[in-house]
Design a protein around this motif. Sequence first.
Motif, PDB file in Angstrom:
ATOM      1  N   ALA A 254       0.834  -1.205   0.000  1.00 43.18           N
ATOM      2  CA  ALA A 254       0.000   0.000   0.000  1.00 43.18           C
ATOM      3  C   ALA A 254       0.866   1.251   0.000  1.00 43.18           C
ATOM      4  O   ALA A 254       0.564   2.244  -0.677  1.00 43.18           O
ATOM      5  CB  ALA A 254      -0.935  -0.005   1.213  1.00 43.18           C
ATOM      6  N   ILE A 255       1.962   1.220   0.763  1.00 44.47           N
ATOM      7  CA  ILE A 255       2.887   2.362   0.803  1.00 44.47           C
ATOM      8  C   ILE A 255       3.479   2.591  -0.586  1.00 44.47           C
ATOM      9  O   ILE A 255       3.577   3.728  -1.063  1.00 44.47           O
ATOM     10  CB  ILE A 255       4.001   2.126   1.842  1.00 44.47           C
ATOM     11  N   SER A 256       3.879   1.509  -1.260  1.00 46.76           N
ATOM     12  CA  SER A 256       4.443   1.618  -2.610  1.00 46.76           C
ATOM     13  C   SER A 256       3.417   2.152  -3.600  1.00 46.76           C
ATOM     14  O   SER A 256       3.754   2.961  -4.476  1.00 46.76           O
ATOM     15  CB  SER A 256       4.952   0.256  -3.083  1.00 46.76           C
ATOM     16  N   SER A 257       2.176   1.712  -3.471  1.00 51.13           N
ATOM     17  CA  SER A 257       1.127   2.198  -4.372  1.00 51.13           C
ATOM     18  C   SER A 257       0.951   3.702  -4.236  1.00 51.13           C
ATOM     19  O   SER A 257       0.767   4.418  -5.235  1.00 51.13           O
ATOM     20  CB  SER A 257      -0.194   1.486  -4.070  1.00 51.13           C
ATOM     21  N   ASP A 258       1.016   4.191  -3.007  1.00 46.49           N
ATOM     22  CA  ASP A 258       0.910   5.631  -2.763  1.00 46.49           C
ATOM     23  C   ASP A 258       2.101   6.355  -3.384  1.00 46.49           C
ATOM     24  O   ASP A 258       1.939   7.396  -4.031  1.00 46.49           O
ATOM     25  CB  ASP A 258       0.837   5.894  -1.258  1.00 46.49           C
ATOM     26  N   TYR A 259       3.296   5.794  -3.227  1.00 44.56           N
ATOM     27  CA  TYR A 259       4.497   6.436  -3.760  1.00 44.56           C
ATOM     28  C   TYR A 259       4.486   6.480  -5.285  1.00 44.56           C
ATOM     29  O   TYR A 259       4.694   7.542  -5.884  1.00 44.56           O
ATOM     30  CB  TYR A 259       5.749   5.705  -3.263  1.00 44.56           C
ATOM     31  N   VAL A 260       4.248   5.333  -5.941  1.00 38.73           N
ATOM     32  CA  VAL A 260       4.361   5.288  -7.407  1.00 38.73           C
ATOM     33  C   VAL A 260       3.254   6.081  -8.091  1.00 38.73           C
ATOM     34  O   VAL A 260       3.409   6.490  -9.254  1.00 38.73           O
ATOM     35  CB  VAL A 260       4.387   3.838  -7.937  1.00 38.73           C
ATOM     36  N   LEU A 261       2.152   6.343  -7.395  1.00 37.42           N
ATOM     37  CA  LEU A 261       1.083   7.155  -7.976  1.00 37.42           C
ATOM     38  C   LEU A 261       1.585   8.530  -8.371  1.00 37.42           C
ATOM     39  O   LEU A 261       1.084   9.133  -9.336  1.00 37.42           O
ATOM     40  CB  LEU A 261      -0.072   7.287  -6.981  1.00 37.42           C
ATOM     41  N   SER A 262       2.602   9.026  -7.683  1.00 33.08           N
ATOM     42  CA  SER A 262       3.107  10.374  -7.961  1.00 33.08           C
ATOM     43  C   SER A 262       3.604  10.532  -9.394  1.00 33.08           C
ATOM     44  O   SER A 262       3.515  11.620  -9.968  1.00 33.08           O
ATOM     45  CB  SER A 262       4.235  10.729  -6.981  1.00 33.08           C
ATOM     46  N   GLU A 263       4.130   9.457  -9.973  1.00 32.76           N
ATOM     47  CA  GLU A 263       4.677   9.573 -11.332  1.00 32.76           C
ATOM     48  C   GLU A 263       3.600   9.987 -12.329  1.00 32.76           C
ATOM     49  O   GLU A 263       3.794  10.908 -13.130  1.00 32.76           O
ATOM     50  CB  GLU A 263       5.329   8.263 -11.761  1.00 32.76           C
ATOM     51  N   SER A 264       2.437   9.326 -12.280  1.00 28.78           N
ATOM     52  CA  SER A 264       1.356   9.688 -13.203  1.00 28.78           C
ATOM     53  C   SER A 264       0.704  11.009 -12.810  1.00 28.78           C
ATOM     54  O   SER A 264       0.278  11.787 -13.675  1.00 28.78           O
ATOM     55  CB  SER A 264       0.305   8.581 -13.249  1.00 28.78           C
TER      56      SER A 264
END
Length: 296
Positions: free
Chosen positions: A219-229
Amino acid sequence: MASQETGKAAALTNVLNFRDVGSFVNNCNAGSAPKLKPQRLFRSARPDEASSADKNFVANVVGIKTIIDLRSDTEHIMAAKKHQQADKVSTPTSRDPAAGVPKIPGLKYEEINLNGKGFERSLVWRLKYISLARLIYNMALGYRTEGIAILGREVMQPRGLIGLGRDTLDYCGPEVKKVFDVLSDETAYPVLVHCTQGKDRTGITVMLALMLCDVSIDAISSDYVLSESELEPEKEERMKEIRSIGLDESFARCPPDFCPQIKEYLGAKYGGVREYMAGIGVSPEQQEQIRSILLA
């Protein structure tokens, strides 16, 4: 833009990468995973260009009380110059580099340069002698961007985002403690954390808070990688800034293994997030206070 259920706010027009971390994480998690209180912790890119409607949404609809700005003095100076040129106004004379950066009225600002003196020294120590001399020369003449570009090309680029994330843990303890002193104060909430992109320094900060709450690394990674888009609309403009300090396009991305690698490093070197926090002076009582504020 997605709905509020995912933690992203469609009401903002001039502030990228804005979301309610609790709502987003809850949407990612399922079953017995820890649930977070929504409308507590928010993250975004710099809110400098916030429209009047954006400011009203942040201050009055969402009700943000405190903004934690993780940017450096150089970034504040660049932001103030950009504002000055866009609005054709004079930047106030002040010893505070953030004085000319637009702010949202009525909110408390905590300006904490997350990658502070210890981090800067760790980069400078890795320079060759001739490069160090060039850095000192540029900084002495006031060419801050040119000086930072030397560090960017010769140190930051080879270390990459994950290496710099590890360096943040190793060398930014005093600054991380300042951030978590704010996050352990219930009267500060709701809190918005941001840097320039709201991606890496903000990502480390949010990651540490979520790890304290036992949120899954997925879940933490999903929050982080969302920033790219989320940052894609201004990627071309961001790349000008990124290239100006000697970095390439990889610094505009969100490596999928960033959070797992940082978590692994945290465990291997420090014994885990709680031990790391205690080591930099964030007491067990403060850690529990953060959990009580953020966990449903």
